[in-house]
Design a protein around this motif. Structure first.
Motif, PDB file in Angstrom:
ATOM      1  N   ASN A   1      -5.756   2.880  -4.052  1.00  0.00           N
ATOM      2  CA  ASN A   1      -5.256   2.559  -2.966  1.00  0.00           C
ATOM      3  C   ASN A   1      -6.546   2.827  -2.587  1.00  0.00           C
ATOM      4  O   ASN A   1      -7.419   3.712  -1.290  1.00  0.00           O
ATOM      5  CB  ASN A   1      -4.802   4.471  -3.051  1.00  0.00           C
TER       6      ASN A   1
ATOM      7  N   VAL B   1      -1.986   6.648   5.342  1.00  0.00           N
ATOM      8  CA  VAL B   1      -2.668   6.157   3.782  1.00  0.00           C
ATOM      9  C   VAL B   1      -3.787   7.263   4.122  1.00  0.00           C
ATOM     10  O   VAL B   1      -4.874   7.437   4.510  1.00  0.00           O
ATOM     11  CB  VAL B   1      -3.440   4.762   4.163  1.00  0.00           C
TER      12      VAL B   1
ATOM     13  N   VAL C   1       1.300  -1.558  -0.052  1.00  0.00           N
ATOM     14  CA  VAL C   1       0.310   0.084   0.090  1.00  0.00           C
ATOM     15  C   VAL C   1       1.301   0.929   0.080  1.00  0.00           C
ATOM     16  O   VAL C   1       2.509   1.237   0.693  1.00  0.00           O
ATOM     17  CB  VAL C   1      -1.242  -0.101   1.686  1.00  0.00           C
TER      18      VAL C   1
END
Length: 856
Positions: free
Chosen positions: A673, A173, A102
């Motif tokens: 994502n 993230v 990720v």
């Protein structure tokens, strides 16, 4: 015959040097296109984080299209986690490693809730600790991550961030941050980490960060000792059922690790295939024009050969031998610089961001061989056509025509010219009206060569027409003007050989500039007028976490929030009896109160129905795929997921916002994502809504959220033009090479045409014409050439520009930048004048009697 040909070349260097230069440059252009094409098939990047794996297994990143190119998916195609169990049962497999990756950002811990991002040279990806064995990565300090709040960084990343074991770092993230304790540092594998930075977490934490624990980025396989990687890969592909996977070995693993490499290869294949065909046509056209002029200047010599009983076959063999010697030598010498040209193109594409900076070209000899063969064959065909007429006429007629050019063009030539001009007009203007979309745009661009060839065939008539119109002006200079008018009328064929490349260069530059400007200006206008929200929230990180929309809705005074996600999809349709899958830019939107934040200029249907398995298309995409409201679109999402979607709306602002609009959840669920690109925010009452309350609330939210940026719609619209600028730059770079080649041909041809008249200049001076009168005669003639070329160039550039405007905007009027067009015309005029005046001065330096009796 080759001995005679070589003797002729040595004694008539002028014309053959010009043809030689045209072939050398043409061979270089063709070689460069071939190198790009082969690189798109063979080149790659060595793996880094997967370098220690025997085999890597990933999803198929291309769509299989029969009888056509296989396009690449824009997002990573993930693999079901259940596949790992199937692979573990294959003979020769020692260990199976499940990899979740990720993209993340790293912030400095400056005591604030937001934190400043650490500038990194490469993207940062988070992975599960078990995948460290694929490098392999070795612990240099500390220990492996022992819990959800710990991480292990690669040593290079730790140095860049200024952290050490035991420190706390903030990793995000999207816009969701989390603090982690640095449990350890790892050394990079033997291949190094030149394209990425790595952070490792527990496998469970990595799966949670990826938001899709049931899907894997890739599966690494460590084989038993002595196991052949290729054979193991074959067994794995045969054993896996229920999903389409690819087993990679060796350097091919780099394609799986770095998706941009495969996508770049696909880009090069598509670009070089389309651009290479145009380049080949232009090269053959220019070489034909140059050889035609060279042979035309020798018509007196060839007529003498016919008069002394040389047969048409012998004349053809002589010219063929000459052309073969010149073309073969020039093509071989031009192939080597072609590799250098390919490298320069690669660097230029990397500078504008369409190729990775470390993308290596494949310098295979096949492009050079193909360039030599194509250049020689094209030159031989051009030589045959140019020699055909002088070889077939009777010897007595040949002698008479060698002194005075034949005035009338043949019926066949006129008919072919009119047919090509008509076909060019149909392709450029009528086709976009009947079959709009990308095919019409491509046809409009390709029609330029049809129009140019048609104009070239009747160029002597165009020169004569220009001369008649300019005669009153020319005659103001009695001696020089009379000579210029007489020469231009009588020797129209000779002058037309100089007009053709000059007109081609003018037309290519004007058409390219008009097409690019039309797309860019239209896209900017659509982006500027389409965003009707009060504010736009974007991110300087990898994206906006999808839960951020709810936080923005909770800000006091906010009325409507529209999340916008970006990706690329493939639409499959039938084009000329063949299936085609073309990429289109896509956005994901929520239809709720969309009219308060975004205006896409809906033409048919309604965006309120954008729910479930539905799609809205721009006019260009709908016309390209032949779809209308109510039809079913065959769509592959960014990660390869196939969908049959009902078309619920058609809109006009595709250039500004993307050609495909999907339900927000559908698009984000199939991106790497799963994040948003922007949030469009409007106050409760619009036009600023609750005054400064909304702005203040968004500012407070940005202060506590990593990477969050609040923009005005105008600022956001300007940023959105990056994609169009990139596409325009790519097209401009490719076509600049062709325009440069044409400009070289222009100078080459004009210099050859002028220096070939040394004997004529000598005769004029012997009968009393002064140097000044001769120079003025050539000055006036040069303006006949320049004006004819500019008018023809503008005339044949307008239809493709109109057709492209119809295809992209639906309007027949292209955008024209007067200063830019004027600059091109002035540059072409100056280039033409210098290419004629300087050789004229050089030709007049010697004694007239020497020029009359010289061999050339």
């Amino acid at each position: 015959m080759f001995d005679i040909a070589w003797s002729t070349i040595k004694n008539r260097k002028g014309g053959f040097v010009a043809a030689f230069i045209a072939v050398v440059c043409g061979s270089a252009v063709i070689t460069a296109c071939g190198v790009l094409f082969v690189s798109g098939l063979l080149s790659g990047v060595a793996p880094e984080r997967y370098a220690g794996a025997t085999v890597m297994v990933g999803g198929r990143q291309t769509k299989d299209v029969k009888e056509n190119f296989d396009p690449y998916y824009a997002e990573r195609v993930t693999v079901p986690a259940s596949v790992a169990e199937q692979i573990s049962r294959v003979d020769g497999v020692e260990k199976v490693v499940r990899d979740h990756s990720v993209e993340m950002t790293l912030q400095k811990d400056d005591g604030s809730a937001r934190g400043e991002p650490v500038p990194l040279e490469h993207p940062l990806y988070g992975h599960g600790w078990s995948s460290a064995a694929l490098g392999p990565f070795e612990l240099a300090e500390g220990s492996e991550p022992g819990g959800a709040g710990e991480t292990v960084l690669d040593a290079g990343l730790a140095r860049a961030a200024g952290v050490k074991v035991g420190d706390t770092v903030r990793l995000s993230v999207g816009t969701t941050p989390q603090d982690y304790k640095v449990a350890g540092l790892v050394d990079a594998p033997a291949n190094g980490l030149d394209r990425q930075s790595a952070a490792f977490f527990t496998d469970a934490r990595a799966a949670g960060l990826s938001q899709r624990p049931d899907r894997l980025t890739a599966i690494g396989v460590l084989g038993e000792d002595g196991t052949d990687a290729g054979e193991l890969a074959g067994r794995i592909e045969a054993a896996v059922t229920g999903t389409d996977v690819v087993a990679y070995t060796g350097d091919a693993i780099g394609d799986l690790e770095f998706l941009d490499v495969g996508q770049s290869r696909g880009f090069l294949v598509m670009l070089s295939a389309s651009f290479g065909g145009t380049a080949l046509g232009v090269v053959v056209f220019v070489v034909s024009s140059t050889l035609g002029l060279a042979i035309h200047q020798r018509r007196r010599e060839l007529a003498m050969l016919r008069a002394v009983a040389a047969t048409p076959r012998q004349v053809h063999k002589l010219i063929g031998s000459e052309v073969l010697l010149v073309a073969a030598t020039g093509a071989v010498l031009g192939a080597a610089p072609g590799f250098l040209v390919a490298g320069l193109l690669r660097d230029a594409f990397a500078d504008v961001g369409v190729l990775p900076a470390d993308f290596e070209l494949s310098f295979n000899p096949l492009p050079a061989v193909a360039a030599v063969l194509l250049s020689v064959l094209g030159a031989l065909l051009a030589g045959f056509i140019a020699a055909r007429r002088i070889a077939r006429i009777k010897p007595v007629e040949a002698l008479s025509e060698s002194q005075v050019e034949k005035g009338e063009l043949g019926r066949t030539r006129k008919a072919v010219a009119l047919a090509l001009l008509g076909l060019g007009l149909v392709t450029s203007i009528v086709l976009p009206l009947l079959i709009p979309g990308q095919l019409a745009i491509a046809g409009a661009g390709g029609s330029l060569l049809l129009l140019m060839v048609g104009s070239a065939l009747i160029s002597p008539v165009l020169v004569q027409t220009t001369t008649r119109l300019l005669t009153p002006l020319l005659m103001r200079s009695k001696v020089s003007g009379y000579l210029a008018a007489a020469n231009s009328t009588t020797n129209a064929r000779r002058l037309s050989s100089a007009v053709v490349p000059l007109a081609l260069g003018t037309a290519m530059a004007l058409m390219q500039l008009s097409m690019l400007n039309t797309v860019e200006v239209t896209a900017k206008e659509q982006a500027a007028t389409g965003v009707v929200s009060d504010y736009v929230v974007t991110s300087g990180t990898t994206g906006l976490s999808t839960d951020l929309a709810q936080k923005v809705r909770a800000v006091d005074g906010v009325g409507t929030v529209t999340p916008v996600a970006r990706s690329q999809v493939l639409i499959t349709y039938v084009e000329i009896d063949k299936p085609v899958s073309n990429p289109f830019s896509a956005q994901g939107l929520e239809p709720r109160d969309l009219d308060r934040t975004l205006d896409l200029d809906v033409r048919e249907g309604s965006l309120d129905e954008l729910r479930g398995d539905t799609v809205a298309l721009s006019r260009i995409a709908a016309d390209t795929a032949r779809l209308d409201v109510g039809d079913t679109a065959d769509v592959d999402l960014g990660d390869g997921t196939h969908k049959e979607l009902k078309v619920v709306a058609l809109y006009g602002k595709g250039l500004g916002f993307g050609d495909v609009t999907l339900p927000h959840g559908m698009l984000t669920g199939h991106t790497a994502n799963q994040q948003d690109t922007a949030l469009l925010v409007t106050g409760e009452h619009g036009g600023g809504g609750a005054g400064g309350k909304v702005e203040s609330g968004l500012a407070d939210l940005a202060d506590g959220t990593p990477g969050l940026v609040v923009q005005s719609p105008e600022e956001f619209g300007a940023v959105e033009q990056g994609e169009f600028t990139q596409q325009s730059s790519t097209s401009l770079i490719a076509n600049a090479l062709l325009i440069l080649y044409v400009l070289i041909a222009v100078v080459n041809t004009l210099v050859m045409a002028t220096t070939g008249r040394s004997r004529e200049f000598g005769m004029l001076r012997l009968i009393g014409t002064s140097k000044q009168q001769t120079r003025r005669m050539m000055f006036l003639e040069s303006w006949v050439v320049i004006l004819t070329a500019v008018v023809v160039g503008i005339a044949i550039a307008i239809p493709p520009a109109v057709g492209a405007a119809l295809g992209t905007t639906g309007q027949p009027i292209p955008y024209v930048e007067p200063l830019a067009w004027g600059g091109i015309v002035v540059f072409v005029a100056l280039l033409g004048w210098l290419s004629i005046s300087l050789p004229t001065r050089s030709a007049l330096r010697g004694r007239p009697i020497d020029a009359v009796y010289a061999t050339e």
